[in-house]
Design a protein around this motif. Structure first.
Motif, PDB file in Angstrom:
ATOM      1  N   VAL A 169      10.360  20.360  15.032  1.00  0.00           N
ATOM      2  CA  VAL A 169       9.148  19.612  15.754  1.00  0.00           C
ATOM      3  C   VAL A 169       8.657  18.128  15.205  1.00  0.00           C
ATOM      4  CG1 VAL A 169       6.711  19.600  16.530  1.00  0.00           C
ATOM      5  CG2 VAL A 169       8.375  21.829  16.383  1.00  0.00           C
ATOM      6  N   PRO A 170       9.064  17.010  16.071  1.00  0.00           N
ATOM      7  CA  PRO A 170       8.734  15.643  15.599  1.00  0.00           C
ATOM      8  C   PRO A 170       7.320  15.655  15.242  1.00  0.00           C
ATOM      9  CG  PRO A 170       9.492  15.670  17.774  1.00  0.00           C
ATOM     10  CD  PRO A 170       9.433  17.120  17.644  1.00  0.00           C
ATOM     11  N   LEU A 171       7.083  14.798  14.025  1.00  0.00           N
ATOM     12  CA  LEU A 171       5.548  14.768  13.229  1.00  0.00           C
ATOM     13  C   LEU A 171       4.857  13.241  13.647  1.00  0.00           C
ATOM     14  CD1 LEU A 171       3.138  15.565  11.862  1.00  0.00           C
ATOM     15  CD2 LEU A 171       4.565  14.821   9.747  1.00  0.00           C
ATOM     16  N   ILE A 172       3.904  13.017  14.246  1.00  0.00           N
ATOM     17  CA  ILE A 172       3.571  11.735  14.338  1.00  0.00           C
ATOM     18  C   ILE A 172       2.340  11.557  13.313  1.00  0.00           C
ATOM     19  CG2 ILE A 172       2.568   9.949  16.156  1.00  0.00           C
ATOM     20  CD1 ILE A 172       4.109  11.748  18.330  1.00  0.00           C
ATOM     21  N   LEU A 173       2.201  10.535  12.772  1.00  0.00           N
ATOM     22  CA  LEU A 173       1.090  10.084  11.780  1.00  0.00           C
ATOM     23  C   LEU A 173       0.068   9.672  12.561  1.00  0.00           C
ATOM     24  CD1 LEU A 173       2.614   9.779   8.331  1.00  0.00           C
ATOM     25  CD2 LEU A 173       2.043  11.755   9.403  1.00  0.00           C
ATOM     26  N   ARG A 224       6.688   5.473   6.797  1.00  0.00           N
ATOM     27  CA  ARG A 224       7.985   4.753   6.224  1.00  0.00           C
ATOM     28  C   ARG A 224       8.521   5.548   5.208  1.00  0.00           C
ATOM     29  NH1 ARG A 224       6.200  -0.210   8.382  1.00  0.00           N
ATOM     30  NH2 ARG A 224       4.752  -0.579   6.484  1.00  0.00           N
ATOM     31  N   GLU A 225       7.493   5.802   4.128  1.00  0.00           N
ATOM     32  CA  GLU A 225       7.903   6.583   2.903  1.00  0.00           C
ATOM     33  C   GLU A 225       8.494   8.028   3.492  1.00  0.00           C
ATOM     34  OE1 GLU A 225       4.054   6.655   0.819  1.00  0.00           O
ATOM     35  OE2 GLU A 225       4.234   4.545   0.294  1.00  0.00           O
ATOM     36  N   LEU A 226       7.825   8.680   4.232  1.00  0.00           N
ATOM     37  CA  LEU A 226       8.361   9.746   4.628  1.00  0.00           C
ATOM     38  C   LEU A 226       9.667   9.895   5.882  1.00  0.00           C
ATOM     39  CD1 LEU A 226       5.088  11.755   5.526  1.00  0.00           C
ATOM     40  CD2 LEU A 226       6.604  11.934   3.344  1.00  0.00           C
ATOM     41  N   GLY A 227      10.156   8.698   6.040  1.00  0.00           N
ATOM     42  CA  GLY A 227      11.509   8.642   6.838  1.00  0.00           C
ATOM     43  C   GLY A 227      10.919   8.769   8.367  1.00  0.00           C
ATOM     44  N   LEU A 228       9.609   8.937   8.842  1.00  0.00           N
ATOM     45  CA  LEU A 228       9.313   9.208  10.296  1.00  0.00           C
ATOM     46  C   LEU A 228       9.534   7.865  11.151  1.00  0.00           C
ATOM     47  CD1 LEU A 228       6.007  10.993   9.713  1.00  0.00           C
ATOM     48  CD2 LEU A 228       8.221  11.914   9.848  1.00  0.00           C
ATOM     49  N   SER A 229       9.896   7.943  12.301  1.00  0.00           N
ATOM     50  CA  SER A 229      10.074   6.846  13.039  1.00  0.00           C
ATOM     51  C   SER A 229       9.119   6.475  14.262  1.00  0.00           C
ATOM     52  CB  SER A 229      11.071   7.316  14.062  1.00  0.00           C
ATOM     53  OG  SER A 229      10.843   8.264  14.695  1.00  0.00           O
ATOM     54  N   GLN A 230       7.847   7.009  14.011  1.00  0.00           N
ATOM     55  CA  GLN A 230       6.620   6.979  14.623  1.00  0.00           C
ATOM     56  C   GLN A 230       5.243   7.072  14.310  1.00  0.00           C
ATOM     57  OE1 GLN A 230       7.136   6.971  19.473  1.00  0.00           O
ATOM     58  NE2 GLN A 230       6.409   9.046  19.037  1.00  0.00           N
ATOM     59  N   VAL A 231       4.635   6.231  14.875  1.00  0.00           N
ATOM     60  CA  VAL A 231       3.145   6.342  14.390  1.00  0.00           C
ATOM     61  C   VAL A 231       2.180   6.236  15.584  1.00  0.00           C
ATOM     62  CG1 VAL A 231       3.396   5.764  12.083  1.00  0.00           C
ATOM     63  CG2 VAL A 231       2.656   3.934  14.013  1.00  0.00           C
ATOM     64  N   HIS A 232       0.977   6.663  15.489  1.00  0.00           N
ATOM     65  CA  HIS A 232      -0.084   6.563  16.569  1.00  0.00           C
ATOM     66  C   HIS A 232      -0.988   5.890  15.914  1.00  0.00           C
ATOM     67  CE1 HIS A 232      -2.398   7.523  20.223  1.00  0.00           C
ATOM     68  NE2 HIS A 232      -3.364   7.340  19.503  1.00  0.00           N
ATOM     69  N   LEU A 233      -1.471   4.736  16.826  1.00  0.00           N
ATOM     70  CA  LEU A 233      -2.251   3.483  16.233  1.00  0.00           C
ATOM     71  C   LEU A 233      -3.474   3.316  17.531  1.00  0.00           C
ATOM     72  CD1 LEU A 233      -0.171   0.964  14.738  1.00  0.00           C
ATOM     73  CD2 LEU A 233      -1.288   2.571  13.503  1.00  0.00           C
ATOM     74  N   PRO A 234      -4.833   3.316  17.240  1.00  0.00           N
ATOM     75  CA  PRO A 234      -5.621   2.886  17.991  1.00  0.00           C
ATOM     76  C   PRO A 234      -5.392   1.393  18.370  1.00  0.00           C
ATOM     77  CG  PRO A 234      -6.700   3.940  16.031  1.00  0.00           C
ATOM     78  CD  PRO A 234      -5.416   3.622  15.742  1.00  0.00           C
ATOM     79  N   LEU A 235      -5.682   1.005  19.763  1.00  0.00           N
ATOM     80  CA  LEU A 235      -5.255  -0.125  20.531  1.00  0.00           C
ATOM     81  C   LEU A 235      -5.425  -1.367  19.438  1.00  0.00           C
ATOM     82  CD1 LEU A 235      -3.582  -1.531  22.574  1.00  0.00           C
ATOM     83  CD2 LEU A 235      -5.559  -1.302  24.019  1.00  0.00           C
ATOM     84  N   PRO A 236      -6.840  -1.488  18.833  1.00  0.00           N
ATOM     85  CA  PRO A 236      -7.140  -2.610  18.202  1.00  0.00           C
ATOM     86  C   PRO A 236      -6.199  -2.656  17.014  1.00  0.00           C
ATOM     87  CG  PRO A 236      -9.192  -1.551  18.788  1.00  0.00           C
ATOM     88  CD  PRO A 236      -7.998  -0.660  19.352  1.00  0.00           C
ATOM     89  N   ALA A 237      -5.800  -1.515  16.425  1.00  0.00           N
ATOM     90  CA  ALA A 237      -5.075  -1.455  15.231  1.00  0.00           C
ATOM     91  C   ALA A 237      -3.617  -1.920  15.410  1.00  0.00           C
ATOM     92  CB  ALA A 237      -5.070   0.028  14.515  1.00  0.00           C
TER      93      ALA A 237
END
Length: 201
Positions: free
Chosen positions: A58-62, A70-83
């Motif tokens: 199952v894909p994990l999104i931080l 990046r350290e965990l080798g994941l390809s995607q993150v979720h960021l609030p729009l200002p971030a």
């Protein structure tokens, strides 16, 4: 697609055991939304969650923390729009999704290269007390304006899934119900079955 959004504080019992049960039901992704944790504690929890997600495929999104991703080798993150606006140039190959609350937000997010959008909150929810829901009409406007997948969040219950998908959403997010229910595997499986049936029909 059903995205599991976490909130370990709502869990009765062990959070990681619940996550493992949820991942056995094969959601589209897990979004690790534990915003209260210091970075080091979040990183430790993310590693434990990643072990479960890898085992269950199952894909994990931080939620935030591109460096940890990046350290965990994941390809995607979720960021609030200002971030996302502040960090887009420094993501270094990471894809990023974001949350939107207006059609103008959709335009801003897409200009920044957002890979998906979470639109909300669509229905009234205890997570947003006192704030009016934006409703299905808003969701439809976002979906028509977006060129990337849109996922609804906020008060999406089983009976509302067909209406959500009918607006053009690629799926939806569930948090509180999956964190609190007595049988997370069964509950998530029922949502996935409803989504599949609505998509086919």
């Amino acid at each position: 697609m059903v995205i599991v959004v976490t909130n370990r504080k709502l869990c009765a019992g062990d959070f990681l055991a619940r996550l493992d049960s949820l991942c056995r039901a094969k959601p589209g992704a897990v979004l690790l939304r534990e915003k209260d944790l210091p970075e080091s504690d979040y990183a430790a929890l993310a590693r434990s969650c990643q072990e479960i997600c890898v085992r269950q495929e199952v894909p994990l999104i931080l939620h935030g923390h591109p460096q940890i991703a990046r350290e965990l080798g994941l390809s995607q993150v979720h960021l609030p729009l200002p971030a996302l606006e502040a960090q887009a140039a420094a993501l270094c190959g990471l894809r990023a999704g974001t949350s939107v609350h207006s059609v103008e937000d959709v335009r801003r997010a897409q200009a920044l290269g957002a890979s998906y959008l979470i639109a909300g909150h669509i229905f009234s929810t205890a997570c947003k007390p006192g704030l009016p829901a934006r409703g299905l009409r808003f969701l439809g406007e976002v979906c028509r304006a977006a060129k990337v997948p849109v996922y609804a969040i906020g008060g999406v219950q089983a009976g509302r899934v067909p209406d959500v998908l009918a607006q053009g959403a690629a799926g939806f997010c569930i948090m509180s119900e999956l964190m609190e229910c007595p049988d997370p595997y069964e509950r998530l499986s029922s949502y996935i079955d409803i989504e599949t049936a609505a998509s086919l029909g």
